[in-house]
Design a protein around this motif. Structure first.
Motif, PDB file in Angstrom:
ATOM      1  N   SER A   8       0.860  -1.093  -0.059  1.00 44.98           N
ATOM      2  CA  SER A   8      -0.006   0.006  -0.095  1.00 44.98           C
ATOM      3  C   SER A   8       0.865   1.189  -0.034  1.00 44.98           C
ATOM      4  CB  SER A   8      -1.034   0.163   1.196  1.00 44.98           C
ATOM      5  OG  SER A   8      -0.278   0.042   2.131  1.00 44.98           O
ATOM      6  N   LEU A   9       2.148   0.870   0.116  1.00 46.41           N
ATOM      7  CA  LEU A   9       3.096   2.409   0.241  1.00 46.41           C
ATOM      8  C   LEU A   9       2.998   3.282  -1.119  1.00 46.41           C
ATOM      9  CD1 LEU A   9       5.452   3.639   1.786  1.00 46.41           C
ATOM     10  CD2 LEU A   9       6.901   2.171   0.693  1.00 46.41           C
ATOM     11  N   GLU A  10       2.983   2.583  -2.348  1.00 51.18           N
ATOM     12  CA  GLU A  10       2.727   3.132  -3.562  1.00 51.18           C
ATOM     13  C   GLU A  10       1.975   4.244  -3.646  1.00 51.18           C
ATOM     14  OE1 GLU A  10       2.536   2.254  -8.215  1.00 51.18           O
ATOM     15  OE2 GLU A  10       2.467   0.698  -6.900  1.00 51.18           O
ATOM     16  N   PHE A  11       0.446   3.901  -3.197  1.00 57.24           N
ATOM     17  CA  PHE A  11      -0.289   4.930  -3.209  1.00 57.24           C
ATOM     18  C   PHE A  11      -0.029   6.211  -2.295  1.00 57.24           C
ATOM     19  CE2 PHE A  11      -4.275   6.598  -0.996  1.00 57.24           C
ATOM     20  CZ  PHE A  11      -4.818   7.343  -2.075  1.00 57.24           C
ATOM     21  N   ARG A  12       0.403   5.905  -1.148  1.00 59.95           N
ATOM     22  CA  ARG A  12       0.659   6.969  -0.115  1.00 59.95           C
ATOM     23  C   ARG A  12       1.708   7.878  -0.789  1.00 59.95           C
ATOM     24  NH1 ARG A  12       0.983   2.494   3.629  1.00 59.95           N
ATOM     25  NH2 ARG A  12      -0.785   2.259   4.733  1.00 59.95           N
ATOM     26  N   VAL A  13       2.779   7.028  -1.291  1.00 59.08           N
ATOM     27  CA  VAL A  13       4.002   7.861  -1.821  1.00 59.08           C
ATOM     28  C   VAL A  13       3.594   8.572  -2.954  1.00 59.08           C
ATOM     29  CG1 VAL A  13       6.317   7.702  -2.993  1.00 59.08           C
ATOM     30  CG2 VAL A  13       5.827   6.631  -0.955  1.00 59.08           C
ATOM     31  N   ALA A  14       2.796   8.138  -4.011  1.00 62.70           N
ATOM     32  CA  ALA A  14       2.429   8.611  -5.037  1.00 62.70           C
ATOM     33  C   ALA A  14       1.606  10.052  -4.882  1.00 62.70           C
ATOM     34  CB  ALA A  14       1.615   7.756  -6.116  1.00 62.70           C
ATOM     35  N   GLU A  15       0.955  10.005  -3.833  1.00 60.62           N
ATOM     36  CA  GLU A  15      -0.162  11.232  -3.614  1.00 60.62           C
ATOM     37  C   GLU A  15       0.599  12.302  -3.228  1.00 60.62           C
ATOM     38  OE1 GLU A  15      -4.020  11.769  -0.756  1.00 60.62           O
ATOM     39  OE2 GLU A  15      -2.561  10.258  -0.065  1.00 60.62           O
TER      40      GLU A  15
ATOM     41  N   VAL B 161      12.250  -1.043  -2.417  1.00 64.62           N
ATOM     42  CA  VAL B 161      12.526  -0.761  -3.810  1.00 64.62           C
ATOM     43  C   VAL B 161      11.834  -1.263  -4.899  1.00 64.62           C
ATOM     44  CG1 VAL B 161      14.442  -0.996  -5.200  1.00 64.62           C
ATOM     45  CG2 VAL B 161      14.886  -0.510  -3.024  1.00 64.62           C
ATOM     46  N   GLU B 162      11.440  -2.534  -4.837  1.00 69.10           N
ATOM     47  CA  GLU B 162      10.317  -3.011  -6.030  1.00 69.10           C
ATOM     48  C   GLU B 162       9.149  -2.163  -6.165  1.00 69.10           C
ATOM     49  OE1 GLU B 162       7.594  -7.048  -6.673  1.00 69.10           O
ATOM     50  OE2 GLU B 162       9.591  -7.434  -5.449  1.00 69.10           O
ATOM     51  N   THR B 163       8.611  -1.778  -5.005  1.00 71.46           N
ATOM     52  CA  THR B 163       7.322  -1.226  -5.077  1.00 71.46           C
ATOM     53  C   THR B 163       7.636   0.248  -5.651  1.00 71.46           C
ATOM     54  OG1 THR B 163       6.278  -2.454  -3.300  1.00 71.46           O
ATOM     55  CG2 THR B 163       5.232  -0.336  -3.596  1.00 71.46           C
ATOM     56  N   LEU B 164       8.581   1.052  -5.148  1.00 71.95           N
ATOM     57  CA  LEU B 164       9.022   2.217  -5.620  1.00 71.95           C
ATOM     58  C   LEU B 164       9.720   2.515  -6.652  1.00 71.95           C
ATOM     59  CD1 LEU B 164       9.142   3.894  -2.000  1.00 71.95           C
ATOM     60  CD2 LEU B 164       7.331   3.788  -3.247  1.00 71.95           C
ATOM     61  N   ARG B 165      10.239   1.706  -7.167  1.00 74.78           N
ATOM     62  CA  ARG B 165      11.251   1.717  -8.333  1.00 74.78           C
ATOM     63  C   ARG B 165      10.583   2.729  -9.654  1.00 74.78           C
ATOM     64  NH1 ARG B 165       8.872  -3.244  -9.543  1.00 74.78           N
ATOM     65  NH2 ARG B 165       8.610  -3.718 -11.648  1.00 74.78           N
ATOM     66  N   ARG B 166       9.179   2.664  -9.807  1.00 76.58           N
ATOM     67  CA  ARG B 166       8.762   3.371 -10.751  1.00 76.58           C
ATOM     68  C   ARG B 166       9.023   4.844 -10.658  1.00 76.58           C
ATOM     69  NH1 ARG B 166       2.319   2.760 -11.324  1.00 76.58           N
ATOM     70  NH2 ARG B 166       2.747   4.555 -12.752  1.00 76.58           N
ATOM     71  N   TYR B 167       9.066   5.191  -9.287  1.00 74.30           N
ATOM     72  CA  TYR B 167       9.179   6.440  -8.915  1.00 74.30           C
ATOM     73  C   TYR B 167      10.610   7.059  -8.936  1.00 74.30           C
ATOM     74  CZ  TYR B 167       4.278   5.822  -8.148  1.00 74.30           C
ATOM     75  OH  TYR B 167       2.730   5.462  -8.333  1.00 74.30           O
TER      76      TYR B 167
END
Length: 237
Positions: free
Chosen positions: A68-75, A124-130
């Motif tokens: 669920s980290l991706e959503f929080r960081v993307a926001e 790292v896998e979750t946030l690599r696109r950012y």
């Protein structure tokens, strides 16, 4: 406007990173904590005084929490229009420091591997696109993870094993993120005067963190996959 994401931000080394980074208003800091129900007074005080500090929840021992980290960081990134320039995997545990190779327990080893290895891998896998082009990924290791150092200083068996595995993970991340020109390093903060550091620690947190930030600021692409000490020296594997 450099953007930093880091775990373990509520105390110790992570909190000192937030303190030093937030002093520059051009920095944006995404400070991840295991739980909002834990002691966050010092971190909240920094966030209240500095609009560039954003507190989010991420339990590095939970793959569901990391998912669920991706959503929080993307926001947060959507408001700044920036990507992540720095990703610091700081959160870790040394929960059974008295373990030896003759007393290591399966439950303890599993827990240390989940937090100290799988957590940083999935983050790292979750946030690599950012990750911005040329971003720095720093995995917080320890001199005790060095096989060379461990010949002379053998303690904290379970912790050392998990951090040695983290070092190997870092080498694989350096290779796998090479296409995006990311730099991945391991870092030994020294024996820092924190709750985890315990009795005998002699490095002040502000000295360790300022040293690490200086090392990180001077990294070049050929440094990816290296193991550094907070004072800039390289540690043998």
């Amino acid at each position: 406007m450099p953007t930093y994401f880091l775990t373990g931000a509520n105390r110790g080394i992570g909190l000192e990173f937030v303190r030093q980074l937030s002093a520059a208003p051009t920095n944006s800091i995404i400070a991840a904590v295991r739980s909002r129900r834990s002691d966050l007074d010092a971190l909240k005080e920094l966030a209240h005084a500095n609009a560039n500090v954003h507190i989010i929840e991420c339990d590095v021992s939970s793959t569901d929490s990391i998912a669920s980290l991706e959503f929080r960081v993307a926001e947060i990134l959507s408001k700044t229009g920036e990507n992540l320039n720095y990703l610091f995997n700081i959160a870790g545990i040394n929960a059974t420091s008295s373990d030896t190779s003759l007393s290591i327990g399966p439950a303890s080893l599993q827990r240390h591997m989940d937090v100290n290895v799988l957590g940083p891998a999935k983050i790292v896998e979750t946030l690599r696109r950012y990750l911005a082009r040329g971003a720095v990924v720093m995995n917080m290791s320890t001199g005790l993870a060095s096989l060379t150092v461990a010949r002379d200083v053998s303690k904290c068996c379970t912790y050392s094993i998990s951090k040695a595995a983290l070092n190997m993970l870092s080498l694989h991340q350096a290779k796998d993120l090479k296409r995006s020109h990311a730099i991945v390093i391991c870092m030994d903060p020294g024996w820092v005067k924190t709750r985890m550091g315990g009795k005998g620690a002699f490095v002040e947190p502000e000295v360790s963190i300022s040293g690490m930030l200086e090392v990180i600021s001077g990294l070049r692409k050929e440094d990816s996959g290296k193991f550094f000490r907070f004072d800039g020296g390289q540690i043998p594997w």
